[in-house]
Motif scaffolding. Structure first.
Motif, PDB file in Angstrom:
ATOM      1  N   SER A 113       0.830  -1.214   0.000  1.00  0.00           N
ATOM      2  CA  SER A 113       0.000   0.000   0.000  1.00  0.00           C
ATOM      3  C   SER A 113       0.862   1.261   0.000  1.00  0.00           C
ATOM      4  N   SER A 114       1.960   1.255   0.754  1.00  0.00           N
ATOM      5  CA  SER A 114       2.834   2.432   0.757  1.00  0.00           C
ATOM      6  C   SER A 114       3.565   2.570  -0.580  1.00  0.00           C
ATOM      7  N   LEU A 115       3.909   1.448  -1.204  1.00  0.00           N
ATOM      8  CA  LEU A 115       4.521   1.518  -2.532  1.00  0.00           C
ATOM      9  C   LEU A 115       3.536   2.087  -3.545  1.00  0.00           C
ATOM     10  N   ASN A 125       4.160  -6.876 -11.493  1.00  0.00           N
ATOM     11  CA  ASN A 125       5.516  -7.426 -11.602  1.00  0.00           C
ATOM     12  C   ASN A 125       6.522  -6.548 -10.867  1.00  0.00           C
ATOM     13  N   GLU A 126       6.331  -5.258 -10.934  1.00  0.00           N
ATOM     14  CA  GLU A 126       7.218  -4.354 -10.202  1.00  0.00           C
ATOM     15  C   GLU A 126       7.017  -4.497  -8.695  1.00  0.00           C
ATOM     16  N   TYR A 158      16.279  -0.699 -13.290  1.00  0.00           N
ATOM     17  CA  TYR A 158      16.513   0.608 -13.891  1.00  0.00           C
ATOM     18  C   TYR A 158      15.192   1.302 -14.219  1.00  0.00           C
ATOM     19  N   ARG A 159      14.249   0.549 -14.806  1.00  0.00           N
ATOM     20  CA  ARG A 159      12.934   1.124 -15.124  1.00  0.00           C
ATOM     21  C   ARG A 159      12.202   1.555 -13.859  1.00  0.00           C
ATOM     22  N   LEU A 160      12.326   0.758 -12.816  1.00  0.00           N
ATOM     23  CA  LEU A 160      11.687   1.086 -11.537  1.00  0.00           C
ATOM     24  C   LEU A 160      12.299   2.357 -10.947  1.00  0.00           C
ATOM     25  N   GLY A 165      11.698   7.989  -9.814  1.00  0.00           N
ATOM     26  CA  GLY A 165      12.304   9.310  -9.932  1.00  0.00           C
ATOM     27  C   GLY A 165      13.564   9.439  -9.104  1.00  0.00           C
ATOM     28  N   LEU A 166      14.262   8.339  -8.901  1.00  0.00           N
ATOM     29  CA  LEU A 166      15.512   8.366  -8.134  1.00  0.00           C
ATOM     30  C   LEU A 166      16.654   8.821  -9.027  1.00  0.00           C
ATOM     31  N   SER A 167      17.565   9.572  -8.463  1.00  0.00           N
ATOM     32  CA  SER A 167      18.749   9.996  -9.206  1.00  0.00           C
ATOM     33  C   SER A 167      19.748   8.840  -9.238  1.00  0.00           C
ATOM     34  N   PRO A 168      20.715   8.894 -10.139  1.00  0.00           N
ATOM     35  CA  PRO A 168      21.699   7.799 -10.206  1.00  0.00           C
ATOM     36  C   PRO A 168      22.486   7.610  -8.907  1.00  0.00           C
ATOM     37  N   LYS A 169      22.572   8.662  -8.099  1.00  0.00           N
ATOM     38  CA  LYS A 169      23.314   8.560  -6.834  1.00  0.00           C
ATOM     39  C   LYS A 169      22.506   7.838  -5.760  1.00  0.00           C
TER      40      LYS A 169
END
Length: 179
Positions: A113-115, A125-126, A158-160, A165-169
């Motif tokens: 639910s939080s996800l 699937n995600e 990577y798609r997730l 909206g996570l940055s590469p860091k």
């Protein structure tokens, strides 16, 4: 018998009589008031003492419940790890996978639910991928469970990350563990 009363004596007697009567009436009003006030203090003290006892008992009960829930949670986590290991060894039959996800939902009831709240358009699937990542599985183990290659797992990760909206860091595993 001639009874004469001096006016000064009469005046003093009248003042004393009226003062005594006033003190008597005052005693009938003040004494019950003071007794009632004292009784209210005692009742208030008893009430506070009972409420303190009630709070202490409630805290004991809640702490016992927490300990019991923690024990059950630890047992469920151990059972989940055992079922995960058996699932990895048996190459994941459908019933075992479903039982694994139901056990996962028991241990982490608010995870999906939080996800879904954080990522409104997340697919099933995600969600499965996030659940397996929550269990700190490697890409190879996740691939074995989902019947995909480890490269596909990395692409899905990577798609997730893009969808979240996570940055590469930022680390996806830390994000999922914090949910």
């Amino acid at each position: 018998m001639d009874f004469n009363v001096d006016p000064d004596t009469w005046f003093v007697f009248s003042i004393l009589f009226i003062s005594g009567l006033g003190l008597f009436m005052l005693g009938f009003i003040v004494v019950p008031y003071l007794l009632r006030k004292k009784q209210l203090k005692r009742l208030h003290f008893k009430f506070e003492r009972k409420s303190d006892r009630y709070e202490m008992i409630e805290q004991k009960i809640s702490s016992r419940k927490e300990v019991l829930l923690e024990k059950n949670n630890q047992q469920l986590k151990a059972d989940l790890k055992v079922s995960l290991k058996s699932l990895l060894k048996s190459k994941g039959s459908t019933t075992e996978v479903l039982s694994f996800y139901s056990d996962f939902e028991k241990i982490y009831p608010h995870f999906t639910s939080s996800l879904q709240k954080n990522i409104p358009n997340i697919t099933s699937n995600e969600l499965k991928l996030c659940a397996l990542l929550r269990m700190n599985l490697s890409a190879k183990e996740v691939g074995e469970l989902l019947n995909i290659t480890p490269e596909s797992v990395n692409k899905a990760r990577y798609r997730l990350r893009k969808k979240i909206g996570l940055s590469p860091k930022d680390d996806l595993d830390i994000f999922i563990l914090n949910i």
